[in-house]
Design a protein around this motif. Structure first.
Motif, PDB file in Angstrom:
ATOM      1  N   LEU A  44       0.831  -1.210   0.000  1.00 55.19           N
ATOM      2  CA  LEU A  44       0.000   0.000   0.000  1.00 55.19           C
ATOM      3  C   LEU A  44       0.867   1.262   0.000  1.00 55.19           C
ATOM      4  O   LEU A  44       0.563   2.236  -0.696  1.00 55.19           O
ATOM      5  N   LYS A  45       1.962   1.241   0.755  1.00 53.26           N
ATOM      6  CA  LYS A  45       2.837   2.421   0.812  1.00 53.26           C
ATOM      7  C   LYS A  45       3.433   2.722  -0.563  1.00 53.26           C
ATOM      8  O   LYS A  45       3.561   3.888  -0.952  1.00 53.26           O
ATOM      9  N   VAL A  46       3.794   1.684  -1.300  1.00 55.28           N
ATOM     10  CA  VAL A  46       4.342   1.878  -2.651  1.00 55.28           C
ATOM     11  C   VAL A  46       3.308   2.547  -3.548  1.00 55.28           C
ATOM     12  O   VAL A  46       3.618   3.473  -4.308  1.00 55.28           O
ATOM     13  N   ASN A  48       0.711   4.388  -2.572  1.00 61.29           N
ATOM     14  CA  ASN A  48       0.507   5.762  -2.103  1.00 61.29           C
ATOM     15  C   ASN A  48       1.628   6.689  -2.566  1.00 61.29           C
ATOM     16  O   ASN A  48       1.381   7.807  -3.038  1.00 61.29           O
ATOM     17  N   ASP A  49       2.877   6.222  -2.440  1.00 59.50           N
ATOM     18  CA  ASP A  49       4.027   7.061  -2.809  1.00 59.50           C
ATOM     19  C   ASP A  49       4.116   7.289  -4.311  1.00 59.50           C
ATOM     20  O   ASP A  49       4.570   8.336  -4.766  1.00 59.50           O
ATOM     21  N   HIS A  53      -2.378   8.981  -2.678  1.00 60.95           N
ATOM     22  CA  HIS A  53      -3.231   8.334  -1.669  1.00 60.95           C
ATOM     23  C   HIS A  53      -4.632   8.035  -2.198  1.00 60.95           C
ATOM     24  O   HIS A  53      -5.290   7.109  -1.724  1.00 60.95           O
ATOM     25  N   GLY A  56      -4.340   4.630  -3.474  1.00 58.97           N
ATOM     26  CA  GLY A  56      -4.262   3.708  -2.340  1.00 58.97           C
ATOM     27  C   GLY A  56      -5.628   3.486  -1.712  1.00 58.97           C
ATOM     28  O   GLY A  56      -5.972   2.362  -1.325  1.00 58.97           O
ATOM     29  N   GLY A  82      -4.499   1.039   9.048  1.00 62.05           N
ATOM     30  CA  GLY A  82      -4.343   1.648   7.733  1.00 62.05           C
ATOM     31  C   GLY A  82      -4.471   0.654   6.598  1.00 62.05           C
ATOM     32  O   GLY A  82      -5.236   0.863   5.653  1.00 62.05           O
ATOM     33  N   ASP A  83      -3.718  -0.445   6.681  1.00 64.25           N
ATOM     34  CA  ASP A  83      -3.769  -1.462   5.631  1.00 64.25           C
ATOM     35  C   ASP A  83      -4.164  -2.832   6.187  1.00 64.25           C
ATOM     36  O   ASP A  83      -3.957  -3.853   5.544  1.00 64.25           O
ATOM     37  N   ARG A 247      12.154   6.324  -4.221  1.00 64.52           N
ATOM     38  CA  ARG A 247      11.197   6.065  -3.137  1.00 64.52           C
ATOM     39  C   ARG A 247      10.448   4.758  -3.372  1.00 64.52           C
ATOM     40  O   ARG A 247      10.168   4.010  -2.426  1.00 64.52           O
ATOM     41  N   ASN A 251      11.161   0.940  -0.891  1.00 62.56           N
ATOM     42  CA  ASN A 251      10.065   0.354  -0.114  1.00 62.56           C
ATOM     43  C   ASN A 251       9.767  -1.093  -0.491  1.00 62.56           C
ATOM     44  O   ASN A 251       8.875  -1.707   0.087  1.00 62.56           O
TER      45      ASN A 251
END
Length: 281
Positions: A44-46, A48-49, A53, A56, A82-83, A247, A251
């Motif tokens: 999820l962070k990947v 979002n980045d 968002h 995501g 969050g996830d 980034r 991750n």
């Protein structure tokens, strides 16, 4: 107001407060065997980045809809972080819980949503209470531990999932970038062998040649496909692709060893490159 206090605004599922209240309520022998599933979204962070968002959020909503589609009436579905999601399965044996988890996995494997980066990749763990767990914290910790074991065991397939997704997205957005990466891969491997790189180094070099422009996924189409000269502000945004790629790579564990090289692949020996204008390094 009562509905809002017990539901997650993004997904419409129950929230953590309601989940814990219900788990406490069901943790009595008359509801045994009581099973529970904990799962989270990989990457999820990947997302979002890289894509923002809002994308995501779409991934979380898509997972929620998928979980609802495979669940039974009476199952309690909640987003507890969050996830992270959890499902309470009253009067469900360990074998039935395992079958339920397999249904979830099958639904994720058959996911055909577009764009490809919204396709589901999850880790999960399940546990069954038949009286051996003294409280719900013990139950939660056991399910959580099993979920992290699943995450470790599926790490390679998760990295392959992202590699394939990024490769396809790059090819779809800009076929020239894909062709360039393939040509560069052949040249880089030839040079790497000539200078005596070992197998590990050659593997990283091959991956770098394929993914060095991965950050272009996050560049707007209006800039990426512009057919005439970029304005200074547009050029600044284009130059951001190396930082975006860095980034993304850092991750993802299998991509992390080449993150620094992705960041600096446009640096020049004389300091005229970007993003940092490094010279003689």
């Amino acid at each position: 107001i009562k509905h809002l206090s017990f539901h997650d605004a993004l997904t419409g599922l129950y929230n953590r407060a309601y989940f814990e209240e219900e788990l406490e309520r069901y943790n009595f022998p008359r509801y045994y065997p009581l099973s529970m599933v904990i799962l989270d979204v990989n990457g999820l962070k990947v997302i979002n980045d890289t894509f923002g968002h809002h994308e995501g959020d779409k991934l979380l909503q898509h997972l929620s809809q998928t979980l609802v589609s495979v669940s039974r009436q009476g199952d309690i579905l909640a987003r507890i972080g969050g996830d992270e999601f959890a499902i309470i399965l009253p009067s469900t044996t360990s074998e039935q819980s395992h079958s339920f988890c397999e249904r979830i996995k099958k639904a994720c494997q058959q996911d055909k949503i577009e764009p490809i980066y919204l396709r589901l990749n999850i880790s999960l763990g399940h546990v069954t209470q038949e009286g051996e767990y003294k409280d719900i914290n013990s139950l939660l910790k056991t399910a959580d531990r099993k979920m992290y074991q699943d995450k470790l065991f599926s790490a390679k397939s998760r990295e392959k999932h992202f590699l394939e997704a990024f490769r396809i997205i790059l090819a779809e957005r800009d076929p020239h970038t894909s062709d360039h990466a393939q040509r560069l891969q052949g040249l880089a491997l030839s040079l790497g062998k000539r200078v005596g790189l070992n197998e590990y180094q050659l593997g990283n070099l091959k991956l770098l040649a394929l993914l060095h422009d991965i950050g272009k996924i996050g560049i707007p189409d209006s800039i990426l496909f512009k057919t005439y000269i970029l304005t200074p502000s547009e050029w600044e945004k284009m130059r951001e692709h190396s930082r975006k790629g860095y980034r993304m790579a850092k991750n993802i564990p299998d991509f992390a060893p080449i993150a620094q090289e992705i960041l600096y692949h446009h640096e020049h020996w004389n300091g005229n490159g970007y993003p940092d204008g490094r010279a003689n390094s």
